[in-house]
Write a protein that holds these residues in place. Structure first.
Motif, short mmCIF file in Angstrom:
data_model
loop_
_atom_site.label_atom_id
_atom_site.label_comp_id
_atom_site.label_asym_id
_atom_site.label_seq_id
_atom_site.Cartn_x
_atom_site.Cartn_y
_atom_site.Cartn_z
N ILE A 416 0.85 -1.19 0.00
CA ILE A 416 0.00 0.00 0.00
C ILE A 416 0.89 1.25 0.00
N PRO A 417 0.87 2.06 -1.05
CA PRO A 417 1.67 3.29 -1.04
C PRO A 417 1.06 4.31 -0.08
N VAL A 418 1.87 4.82 0.84
CA VAL A 418 1.40 5.80 1.82
C VAL A 418 2.40 6.95 1.89
N VAL A 419 1.89 8.18 1.85
CA VAL A 419 2.73 9.37 1.90
C VAL A 419 2.85 9.84 3.35
N PHE A 420 4.08 10.06 3.80
CA PHE A 420 4.35 10.61 5.13
C PHE A 420 5.29 11.80 4.97
N ASN A 421 5.26 12.71 5.93
CA ASN A 421 6.21 13.81 5.92
C ASN A 421 7.16 13.66 7.09
N LEU A 422 8.45 13.61 6.78
CA LEU A 422 9.45 13.33 7.81
C LEU A 422 9.59 14.46 8.82
N SER A 423 9.05 15.63 8.52
CA SER A 423 9.14 16.72 9.49
C SER A 423 8.50 16.34 10.82
N ALA A 424 7.48 15.47 10.78
CA ALA A 424 6.81 15.05 12.01
C ALA A 424 7.70 14.16 12.87
N TRP A 425 8.69 13.51 12.26
CA TRP A 425 9.56 12.61 13.03
C TRP A 425 10.37 13.40 14.08
N ALA A 426 10.69 14.64 13.76
CA ALA A 426 11.52 15.43 14.68
C ALA A 426 10.84 15.62 16.03
N ARG A 475 18.51 16.11 11.62
CA ARG A 475 18.40 15.55 10.27
C ARG A 475 19.29 14.33 10.09
N ASP A 476 20.51 14.41 10.59
CA ASP A 476 21.42 13.26 10.45
C ASP A 476 20.90 12.06 11.24
N ALA A 477 20.33 12.32 12.43
CA ALA A 477 19.75 11.23 13.22
C ALA A 477 18.59 10.59 12.49
N CYS A 478 17.84 11.38 11.73
CA CYS A 478 16.73 10.86 10.94
C CYS A 478 17.24 9.93 9.84
N TYR A 503 20.74 17.90 2.04
CA TYR A 503 21.15 16.50 2.12
C TYR A 503 22.67 16.36 2.02
N GLU A 504 23.28 17.10 1.09
CA GLU A 504 24.73 16.99 0.90
C GLU A 504 25.51 17.50 2.09
N ALA A 505 24.90 18.30 2.95
CA ALA A 505 25.58 18.81 4.14
C ALA A 505 25.62 17.79 5.27
N LEU A 506 24.93 16.65 5.12
CA LEU A 506 24.85 15.67 6.19
C LEU A 506 26.13 14.83 6.25
N PRO A 507 26.56 14.45 7.45
CA PRO A 507 27.75 13.58 7.56
C PRO A 507 27.47 12.13 7.14
N HIS A 508 26.22 11.69 7.25
CA HIS A 508 25.85 10.33 6.85
C HIS A 508 24.91 10.37 5.65
N ARG A 509 24.93 9.29 4.86
CA ARG A 509 24.09 9.21 3.67
C ARG A 509 23.14 8.02 3.79
N LEU A 510 22.07 8.08 3.01
CA LEU A 510 21.11 6.97 2.98
C LEU A 510 21.72 5.78 2.23
#
Length: 890
Positions: A416-426, A475-478, A503-510
């Motif tokens: 099931i495709p579901v849209v979420f916004n990661l801003s709420a994770w913070a 953001r990096d923790a996310c 995204y490019e400013a993050l120390p870790h990548r997906l």
């Protein structure tokens, strides 16, 4: 013909076809900035009788209204945009459906026939459309392969060329001057009764059945004798088509729904409990391809589970596709966006190390679809979408969601495709799996039990927008949390969107399989678009040719869209000299001013008042790292320095309600002590912090049995202890002496009182079973809490009041009042009181209007906000950021 503007509006591009009733053209709507592509059908009456022409015109107006109604109510029927008469011709302007007719599709097949799988899915998709038009009293009368278009964008069949328009053009007058019609239909595909001029609803079923046989055999109905011998298909489908094409109407299916039920048994549509869906049991296969799961891995679906799945699919489609994608500002700019591979944006420790920088950033072919790119990655695929602000990241994500939803509707084996916004994770900072359960509950009204099962069984396809909207410090923790989730739930497909610089400013990548970058618009695309828009944007077109800063801004589809709205019919040649950021801010200010001055929209709020409320909302959303705003999800921490006033208000309301009840039960000198005790008790249960609206009411015996032991065994013990406490307060003495002095009747009162509370507890759990609410509207959670509070309050009042009369002979008012308060609080009343106090403080501080939902709808009409189910979002993050940095004094 190409140079003519029909109705002084529709510019003909090319001819599409010609028949006995008229011609069909592809045209542009020159009245719209987007120059929307449409189909113009020119119909010519078969008679020159002036009286007949008047009758035709009347019938044409009536039948056009029917076509408009049909197109608005079903997405598999083209929408009617306009109709008019000109130079003795009649014109219909309809939605252009991009794709191939089934006749054309058949020609592209290697063996000249289509598979049983395809034909079965075709029937399954079209029969509900037939049922829909028949319920409106319409018979199509001309179903055949050339009148069914296989829509390219979502792989759905669309029914075109209704016979009612052709019938109108065939109208003639009999000797009495009354209208009569010539037979409409196509020989071979229409049944005998239709050829005799007496079509019935099952005539369309016959035509659809003959169309299916034609697609399976490749032979025209004229050439078909014993068609069953010419094709290797299942006996089940053969029996269905044989019945559908019976020459006698009474021997066919009575309606489309009956044929659909026979074609696709109920066990597939909504499987019975504990039935495992096996590939061998399913006559149909998803048009998008087979599921990667083996029969042993397929999930067991009960009827209720299937219903929950469909509700969630509909919600995602209504919220994000119809509510956001189809009304987006980007919809103004219909330009195909370019994509570029960005493998260097990913953490790929076990592969792709051999790539050079040139290969890692390779532009993709111009016709590359995001859906195809995503699906080429295979099972458990994961994709990162990057772009500049306003480049179209969210729109690309939602276009992918639209196509994936279309597949999931056809195939229950698809996630099931579901849209979420990661801003709420913070705001939560918890594992992604747990956060998904919470978001399903708050944003889509899915109970946590159902959400937990979906996440655990990896039945969701996650479309995560707004990684850049997570606070910089989190953001990096996310990213780390997403990587951990991907490792633990390896089969869950994920897509993430982010602004590239953040995204490019993050120390870790997906650790994803692929990444794409959405390329900016080229100057050629921008100039071509503005040139096609014509006179309304002529001044903007001329300015852009010479203004380098404006050209740079216009490379963003968002900014180009805002330019077309802010500067339409206005001169922008005298803009002051500004740098890029100043020009961007000026453009947003111009857009806001233009939206406030729109005509034909009510002016319920002054511009100053509305701007102030939007600035406050934008600042709060940005501070809270939120994108989607729900009225009922506002929390006390939105009050800032006014939080002590909120707590004081809660205490006052509690005293106002509880004091009269306490005075009924105890002498006045003991009321204060009881109030303190009760206040601490309620504070421990409900707290003064977060507001938690109540869930939907839905009875479940399973939940009742689960909590029965607590309700019937522990609650009497609690009641006895409560009675003992009350006696100690009323008559202070030695505990042992007090216990021996209490008579049997008082012990019984305590036990029955506790049992009554236990029954209320069991009822509250039984009425809040796992479910998904089908309807969503602003402030729904609070209204649901109020309804629940009334229901449980009445249950508590009736239960304890009846108990006091029938069993204990104690004062009914005391017990009834306690039961009422307990039920109201447990059912959601405390959430309503908290929310009311919160809203009052915000209103009296001038931050929000009293009717907040009406104001948010007003802002939506002004194209500042968009509705997402029961919530609201700014039309773009950049507009939110612009409002957030504005001064409240404006």
């Amino acid at each position: 013909m190409k140079s003519i503007l029909l109705n002084n509006r529709y510019q003909i591009i090319r001819a599409l076809g010609k028949g006995g009733f008229g011609e069909t053209f592809l045209a542009e709507d020159t009245y719209l900035p987007s120059r929307r592509i449409c189909v113009v059908k020119r119909l010519q009456p078969v008679t020159n009788n002036p009286k007949a022409y008047d009758v035709i015109q009347q019938r044409f107006n009536r039948e056009a209204a029917i076509l408009e109604q049909l197109g608005e109510g079903n997405e598999q029927i083209p929408k009617l945009y306009a109709y008019f008469a000109e130079e003795e011709y009649f014109y219909l302007v309809q939605e252009w459906v991009e794709g191939l007719t089934l006749s054309q599709k058949l020609q592209h097949q290697h063996q000249g026939v289509l598979s049983e799988t395809f034909v079965t899915q075709l029937l399954v998709s079209l029969l509900p459309v037939l049922d829909y038009i028949h319920k409106h009293g319409i018979i199509h009368r001309d179903i055949k392969p050339s009148n069914i278009i296989w829509r390219q964008k979502d792989s759905k069949p669309v029914l075109i060329d209704f016979g009612i328009a052709k019938e109108v053009m065939n109208t003639a007058l009999n000797d009495e001057g009354e209208p009569r019609s010539i037979v409409v239909g196509t020989q071979g595909f229409m049944p005998p009764e239709q050829a005799a001029g007496q079509p019935v609803y099952s005539s369309d079923i016959y035509s659809l059945g003959m169309t299916a046989i034609f697609l399976l055999t490749g032979k025209h109905p004229y050439d078909i004798q014993e068609w069953r011998q010419d094709v290797d298909i299942s006996n089940h489908l053969a029996a269905v088509l044989t019945k559908a094409t019976n020459s006698h109407p009474s021997e066919r299916y009575n309606n489309a729904k009956a044929m659909l039920t026979d074609l696709q048994p109920q066990d597939f549509l909504a499987p019975s409990p504990n039935k495992i869906i096996d590939i061998a049991d399913i006559e149909t296969t998803p048009l998008s391809g087979y599921s990667s799961k083996s029969p042993a891995e397929l999930i067991s679906y009960s009827r209720e589970e299937y219903r929950h799945r469909q509700i969630l699919l509909n919600k995602v489609k209504n919220y994000w596709i119809k509510g956001v994608l189809e009304t987006s500002l980007h919809g103004v700019v219909l330009i195909e966006l370019g994509l570029e591979n960005r493998f260097d944006a990913l953490d790929r420790p076990w592969g792709m190390l051999w790539e050079t920088p040139e290969l890692a950033r390779q532009p993709l072919p111009s016709n590359t679809k995001i859906l195809n790119l995503f699906q080429q990655m295979g099972a458990g695929c994961s994709l990162l979408i990057l772009g500049e602000p306003g480049a179209g990241k969210t729109i690309t994500l939602l276009e992918l969601a639209r196509d994936l939803i279309a597949q999931a509707e056809y195939d229950i084996l698809q996630p099931i495709p579901v849209v979420f916004n990661l801003s709420a994770w913070a705001n939560e900072r918890i594992p992604i799996a747990e956060w998904l359960v919470q978001e399903l509950n708050t944003k889509y009204q899915v109970s946590k039990e159902i959400g937990r099962a979906w996440v655990k069984n990896q039945q969701l396809l996650l479309l995560l927008d707004g990684l850049d909207e997570v606070g910089t410090e989190l953001r990096d923790a996310c990213v780390t949390a997403i990587n951990k989730f991907s490792q633990e739930y390896g089969e869950t497909q994920i897509v993430v969107c982010s602004r590239i610089k953040d995204y490019e400013a993050l120390p870790h990548r997906l650790r994803f399989q692929g990444a794409v970058f959405i390329q900016p618009l080229t100057l050629e695309q921008i100039h071509q678009y503005l040139h096609n828009a014509g006179l309304p944007l002529q001044a903007l077109y001329k300015t852009l040719q010479a203004d380098m800063i404006m050209q740079e801004l216009a490379k963003s589809p968002l900014m180009l869209s805002i330019m077309t709205l802010a500067y339409q019919d206005l001169s922008v040649t005298d803009l002051p000299h500004m740098n890029l950021e100043e020009r961007r801010q000026h453009l947003f200010d111009k857009y806001i001013q233009r939206m406030f001055s729109r005509r034909s929209i009510s002016h319920q709020y002054s511009q100053k008042q509305a701007t102030h409320s939007l600035i406050w909302l934008a600042k709060k959303l940005k501070k809270q790292s939120q994108t989607v705003f729900f009225i009922e999800r506002m929390q006390p921490n939105w009050l800032g320095k006014w939080q002590p006033l909120y707590i004081s208000g809660l205490v006052l309301v509690f005293l106002f309600i509880a004091t009269p009840v306490g005075m009924l039960i105890l002498p006045i000198q003991r009321v204060v002590l009881v109030l303190i005790f009760t206040k601490l008790f309620f504070w421990k249960i409900f707290g003064f912090g977060k507001i938690h609206p109540a869930e939907n009411l839905n009875w479940s015996w399973k939940n009742v049995r689960k909590h029965l032991a607590v309700g019937l065994i522990l609650s009497p013990i609690f009641g006895v202890m409560l009675k003992l406490t009350a006696e100690l307060i009323s008559t202070p003495s030695n505990l042992y002496a007090l216990i021996t002095q209490i008579n049997e009747e008082k012990w019984l009162q305590g036990a029955v009182f506790g049992l009554s509370l236990g029954i209320i507890f069991v009822l509250t759990r039984g009425l809040t079973s796992p479910s998904i609410q089908t309807l969503t509207y602003p402030n729904q959670g609070i209204w649901q809490s109020a309804k629940n509070a009334i229901i449980f309050g009445l249950i508590g009042l009736g239960l304890l009041g009846f108990t006091s009369i029938a069993l204990l002979q104690v004062r009914t008012a005391i017990w009834g009042a306690f039961g009422l308060l307990f039920g109201v609080a447990a059912g959601g009343g405390e959430a309503c009181i908290k929310h009311f106090i919160l809203r009052c403080i915000l209103y009296f501080n001038g931050h929000i209007p009293w009717n907040y939902a009406r104001f948010l709808d007003y802002a939506t009409e002004r194209i500042f906000l968009q509705k997402v189910g029961g919530g609201y979002i700014f039309v773009h993050r950049s507009l939110l950021e612009h409002f957030a940095q504005m001064s409240k004094s404006i």
